[in-house]
Enzyme design. Structure first.
Site, PDB file in Angstrom:
ATOM      1  N   CYS A 333       0.780  -1.236   0.000  1.00  0.00           N
ATOM      2  CA  CYS A 333       0.000   0.000   0.000  1.00  0.00           C
ATOM      3  C   CYS A 333       0.818   1.296   0.000  1.00  0.00           C
ATOM      4  O   CYS A 333       0.523   2.181  -0.810  1.00  0.00           O
ATOM      5  CB  CYS A 333      -1.057  -0.002   1.087  1.00  0.00           C
ATOM      6  SG  CYS A 333      -0.719  -0.996   2.532  1.00  0.00           S
ATOM      7  N   ARG A 362       7.421 -10.972   4.900  1.00  0.00           N
ATOM      8  CA  ARG A 362       6.983 -10.788   6.286  1.00  0.00           C
ATOM      9  C   ARG A 362       7.690 -11.811   7.149  1.00  0.00           C
ATOM     10  O   ARG A 362       7.796 -12.974   6.768  1.00  0.00           O
ATOM     11  CB  ARG A 362       5.475 -11.012   6.416  1.00  0.00           C
ATOM     12  CG  ARG A 362       4.677 -10.020   5.610  1.00  0.00           C
ATOM     13  CD  ARG A 362       3.198 -10.229   5.818  1.00  0.00           C
ATOM     14  NE  ARG A 362       2.460  -9.305   4.964  1.00  0.00           N
ATOM     15  CZ  ARG A 362       1.142  -9.294   4.837  1.00  0.00           C
ATOM     16  NH1 ARG A 362       0.417 -10.157   5.517  1.00  0.00           N
ATOM     17  NH2 ARG A 362       0.550  -8.420   4.056  1.00  0.00           N
ATOM     18  N   GLN A 380       1.334 -10.819  -3.389  1.00  0.00           N
ATOM     19  CA  GLN A 380      -0.065 -10.466  -3.174  1.00  0.00           C
ATOM     20  C   GLN A 380      -0.656  -9.980  -4.484  1.00  0.00           C
ATOM     21  O   GLN A 380      -0.038  -9.193  -5.189  1.00  0.00           O
ATOM     22  CB  GLN A 380      -0.168  -9.334  -2.160  1.00  0.00           C
ATOM     23  CG  GLN A 380      -0.093  -9.791  -0.727  1.00  0.00           C
ATOM     24  CD  GLN A 380      -0.398  -8.661   0.210  1.00  0.00           C
ATOM     25  OE1 GLN A 380       0.144  -7.573   0.074  1.00  0.00           O
ATOM     26  NE2 GLN A 380      -1.268  -8.907   1.166  1.00  0.00           N
ATOM     27  N   ASP A 382      -2.617  -7.664  -5.171  1.00  0.00           N
ATOM     28  CA  ASP A 382      -3.137  -6.509  -4.474  1.00  0.00           C
ATOM     29  C   ASP A 382      -3.831  -5.549  -5.429  1.00  0.00           C
ATOM     30  O   ASP A 382      -3.576  -5.569  -6.633  1.00  0.00           O
ATOM     31  CB  ASP A 382      -1.940  -5.768  -3.855  1.00  0.00           C
ATOM     32  CG  ASP A 382      -2.259  -5.256  -2.489  1.00  0.00           C
ATOM     33  OD1 ASP A 382      -3.442  -5.044  -2.194  1.00  0.00           O
ATOM     34  OD2 ASP A 382      -1.306  -5.053  -1.712  1.00  0.00           O
ATOM     35  N   HIS A 384      -5.546  -1.311  -5.031  1.00  0.00           N
ATOM     36  CA  HIS A 384      -6.078  -0.236  -4.205  1.00  0.00           C
ATOM     37  C   HIS A 384      -7.086   0.524  -5.030  1.00  0.00           C
ATOM     38  O   HIS A 384      -6.812   0.894  -6.162  1.00  0.00           O
ATOM     39  CB  HIS A 384      -4.946   0.661  -3.716  1.00  0.00           C
ATOM     40  CG  HIS A 384      -3.999  -0.074  -2.835  1.00  0.00           C
ATOM     41  ND1 HIS A 384      -2.798  -0.572  -3.274  1.00  0.00           N
ATOM     42  CD2 HIS A 384      -4.120  -0.461  -1.543  1.00  0.00           C
ATOM     43  CE1 HIS A 384      -2.216  -1.220  -2.287  1.00  0.00           C
ATOM     44  NE2 HIS A 384      -2.986  -1.175  -1.227  1.00  0.00           N
ATOM     45  N   LYS A 463     -12.257  -5.414   7.692  1.00  0.00           N
ATOM     46  CA  LYS A 463     -12.114  -6.161   6.443  1.00  0.00           C
ATOM     47  C   LYS A 463     -13.118  -7.283   6.314  1.00  0.00           C
ATOM     48  O   LYS A 463     -13.639  -7.790   7.309  1.00  0.00           O
ATOM     49  CB  LYS A 463     -10.687  -6.712   6.328  1.00  0.00           C
ATOM     50  CG  LYS A 463     -10.280  -7.597   7.491  1.00  0.00           C
ATOM     51  CD  LYS A 463      -8.872  -8.135   7.302  1.00  0.00           C
ATOM     52  CE  LYS A 463      -8.527  -9.154   8.372  1.00  0.00           C
ATOM     53  NZ  LYS A 463      -7.352  -9.939   8.108  1.00  0.00           N
ATOM     54  N   HIS A 509      -8.374  -1.677   0.100  1.00  0.00           N
ATOM     55  CA  HIS A 509      -7.249  -2.575  -0.195  1.00  0.00           C
ATOM     56  C   HIS A 509      -7.913  -3.916  -0.415  1.00  0.00           C
ATOM     57  O   HIS A 509      -8.732  -4.323   0.402  1.00  0.00           O
ATOM     58  CB  HIS A 509      -6.321  -2.757   1.001  1.00  0.00           C
ATOM     59  CG  HIS A 509      -5.768  -1.503   1.571  1.00  0.00           C
ATOM     60  ND1 HIS A 509      -4.430  -1.237   1.577  1.00  0.00           N
ATOM     61  CD2 HIS A 509      -6.352  -0.452   2.189  1.00  0.00           C
ATOM     62  CE1 HIS A 509      -4.219  -0.082   2.182  1.00  0.00           C
ATOM     63  NE2 HIS A 509      -5.361   0.413   2.563  1.00  0.00           N
TER      64      HIS A 509
END
Length: 638
Positions: A333, A362, A380, A382, A384, A463, A509
């Site tokens: 992000c 991570r 990911q 991902d 946005h 979420k 997200h």
RNA sequence: GCUGAUGUGGCUCAAUUGGCAGAGCAGCUGAUUUGUAAUCAGCAGGUUAACGGUUCAAGUCCGUUCAUCAGCUCCA
């Protein structure tokens, strides 16, 4: 008199105070025997429960969730009773029923070994033969405390102390054993015909690592021996599907001591990943997403600004460049925020959807690592979505639809959870409330069943999570939709509204696969390695009968490859049967055996993976068939 | 990170009470030329996870570390 409406709609009248069991008995003694629990006005109740008002009643058998629950809960008491007989010094913690059986957490000075488990299992069998009935009784708080304290059951005492003021404190007894328990339980131990203690694990008291580690014994019981056998076979089958085993056998990926939690993808694995990513890109482009790439290593100042430094630091890796501190991104992000800020935005641009297949790192605890499902570096999928506040609901719904469309292609079913504000979070309660409400509304508008997962939101927002199931019935979070009012503030994002003024956008997200790696692991298990054609690393294996047919085989392969079909030719000097077996074990969807007949211009002999059937097909028809299967992402080969 | 278990050729697994590390599959070489789930023979392959200790002698016993597995905790 009271009326009781049964599941089939029939209505019966009884004296008030009649018990669930008595109702069952009134209908038939056979039903009474099989009734393990009841569902009274939608609430799971004990068979001994008396009914005092007009009600609806569903009598639950082993086939019903609630019935299983009662059966297994009694199993856990049986386990505790057996342990207590063998080791009177044991202190009992909790022993609930779970989705597949039950467990009991115990505090004991001996280390439970497989041999001891066997002993306990035998003891359980012995106790069952005694045919003990279960009795329920209630005690006042003081009486209950006095009882458990006298027995030295310190964990039970703590449980009682933590019960709410108005709680009814009930115990269930069977023979000499009694246990604090809300129930429900079955009537008698004798229906337990098969017992298996499955595994052993450590578990913290209250799940808190500051507390003492207890020993947890998992087990399962059934009313029929054959059901246990079936269950054990199922477990074996599930093991065969384990993505770690199949990943090795199918040469998809590997894991090495040199990089714990950092998977290596082999050529075949990369083909599958690429197919997943291509599919993802296609579905996203179609829906107006743009794609970006942001760097893996970014200056620590960025992470301080985004809140990750304060809220996610223990999961992050750091490095130094020219004496400044940098972090390896654990999320995409902040990079996405910087891209948004590279130019001004008008409300006309919104919703602006920017996707990124971003590799994040991570630091996961080493004990948490698990094949591809739980790794330390993953991609990911991902995106946005920057939008105006009044676009929230519509955009959330669009993401839910997208997730459903994508999961459908794989034939997945999934469970949805709504996670609310965690302890370690940023932003005001009001903003959290608004955001959570927006997600809830979207779910309700879509008519989706969901479970609330309190306190499990991201630190910046609530979420919606999509959980897919693996072969062992474990569920893994894949897709997630997170609503975020914080990053726009922290990064001072804005857009120019119709009024010519600056406004704050809101961000979603979201991921669909969640992690390409995890999703890959899940589909390996879901398909048991038998990928649908569009994902199969090798789609067609051509097997020439003898050396003389190699050239012809290569010609066919070239024709298929020319239209994008992944084709290999097995020219090894092995017998036909051997090479077919090999292709079959590699779970190749289609095999073509070519020899004199085919080379002479006949139709091709096509062997299909799942059925083993061989049929004749012309090259043209084969091309058409395969292309259609691939384009439609068909789940069948036929 | 915690509790418990495990770690032997690429893979699956053997190796009495401590006593010369072995097999099958895969690989390579040769023979064989095969019609729908394993052709035959030969060859090669190991500092037994790593490091340290006990012992005349350690895959085996002890210690430390690492990794893996089952859970817990955490999470995509």
């Amino acid at each position: 008199m009271i009326t009781i409406t049964l599941k089939d709609g029939s209505i019966k009248t009884y004296e008030p105070g009649i018990t669930v069991l008595e109702v069952a008995n009134d209908i038939s003694t056979g039903l009474a025997k099989n009734t393990l629990a009841g569902e009274l006005n939608g609430k799971l109740v004990d068979v001994r429960q008396s009914i005092t008002e007009d009600s609806t009643l569903n009598l639950l058998k082993f086939e019903d969730e609630g019935g299983k629950h009662a059966f297994w809960h009694t199993g856990s008491h049986l386990l505790a009773q057996a342990i207590k007989r063998l080791y009177p010094q044991v202190k009992l913690a909790i022993g609930p029923a779970i989705d597949n059986g039950f467990y009991y957490d115990i505090d004991i000075d001996v280390i439970i070994t497989p041999e001891i488990m066997e002993k306990i299992e035998k003891e359980m069998g012995k106790i069952v033969k005694e045919g003990l009935a279960l009795n329920r009784y209630e005690l006042s708080r003081d009486e209950a405390l006095a009882k458990v304290n006298k027995e030295g059951e310190i964990y039970k005492a703590e449980l009682i102390e933590n019960l709410p003021e108005d709680a009814i404190i009930s115990f269930y007894s069977q023979g000499e054993f009694s246990d604090l328990c809300a129930g429900p339980h079955i009537q008698n131990l004798s229906p337990i015909k098969a017992i298996k203690l499955l595994s052993l694990a450590g578990a913290y008291w209250h799940g808190d690592e500051k507390n003492k580690m207890l020993q947890r014994i998992y087990g399962i019981t059934f009313p029929k021996k054959s059901q246990l056998e079936e269950y054990l076979t199922l477990l074996e089958e599930a093991k065969k599907r384990d993505h770690r085993k199949l990943g090795k056998e199918l040469d998809l990926f590997s894991l090495h001591e040199e990089g714990p939690g950092f998977p290596f993808f082999h050529p075949k694995g990369v083909i599958v990943r690429n197919e997943l990513e291509n599919f993802w890109r296609q579905e996203h482009q179609r829906r107006g997403y743009q794609e970006i790439k942001t760097p893996t290593i970014l200056n620590s100042d960025l992470w301080k600004r985004s809140g990750h430094w304060d809220h996610y630091k223990e999961n992050m890796y750091f490095t130094e460049i020219d004496e400044s501190e940098y972090a390896i991104k654990p999320m995409n992000c902040p990079g996405g925020m910087l891209v948004y800020k590279t130019k001004g935005h008008s409300y006309r641009d919104l919703p602006l959807k920017m996707g990124e297949l971003g590799l994040v790192h991570r630091h996961e605890l080493h004990g948490a690592l698990h094949g591809l499902m739980r790794v330390r570096a993953f991609t990911q999928d991902d995106a946005h979505i920057f939008m105006t506040p009044d676009q929230i609901e519509e955009e959330v719904i669009k993401v839910i639809d997208l997730a459903d469309d994508i999961y459908k292609i794989f034939g997945f079913s999934y469970k949805v959870e709504l996670s609310t504000k965690p302890e370690n979070s940023i932003g005001s309660d009001e903003v959290w409330e608004t955001a959570t409400e927006a997600l809830r509304k979207a779910l309700e508008k879509k008519g989706i069943d969901y479970r609330i997962n309190p306190g499990d939101g991201a630190f910046y927002g609530p979420k919606i999570d999509f959980h897919l199931e693996d072969s062992l019935g474990r569920t893994w979070q894949c897709g997630t939709i997170q609503l975020d009012f914080q990053m726009p503030e922290l990064f001072d994002l804005n857009y120019i509204g119709p009024d010519g003024e600056k406004h704050r956008p809101v961000i979603i997200h979201r991921t669909i696969f969640g992690s390409i790696e995890r999703f890959f692991g899940i589909i390996i298990e879901h398909f048991a390695g038998k990928f649908p054609v569009w994902l199969a690393p090798v789609q067609v294996m051509i097997i020439p009968v003898a050396d003389a047919h190699h050239d012809f085989a290569k010609d066919i392969a070239a024709e298929l490859s020319a239209i994008g079909i992944r084709t290999s030719v097995d020219t090894r000097d092995e017998k036909l049967g051997y090479r077919i077996r090999d292709a079959q074990m590699q779970k190749t969807p289609y095999m073509l055996v070519v020899g004199d007949k085919e080379a002479a211009g006949g139709d091709l002999a096509l062997r299909v993976r799942d059925s083993g059937d061989v049929s004749l097909i012309s090259l043209e028809d084969l091309k058409k068939k395969l292309t259609e299967k691939i384009i439609t992402k068909s789940l069948t080969l036929d």
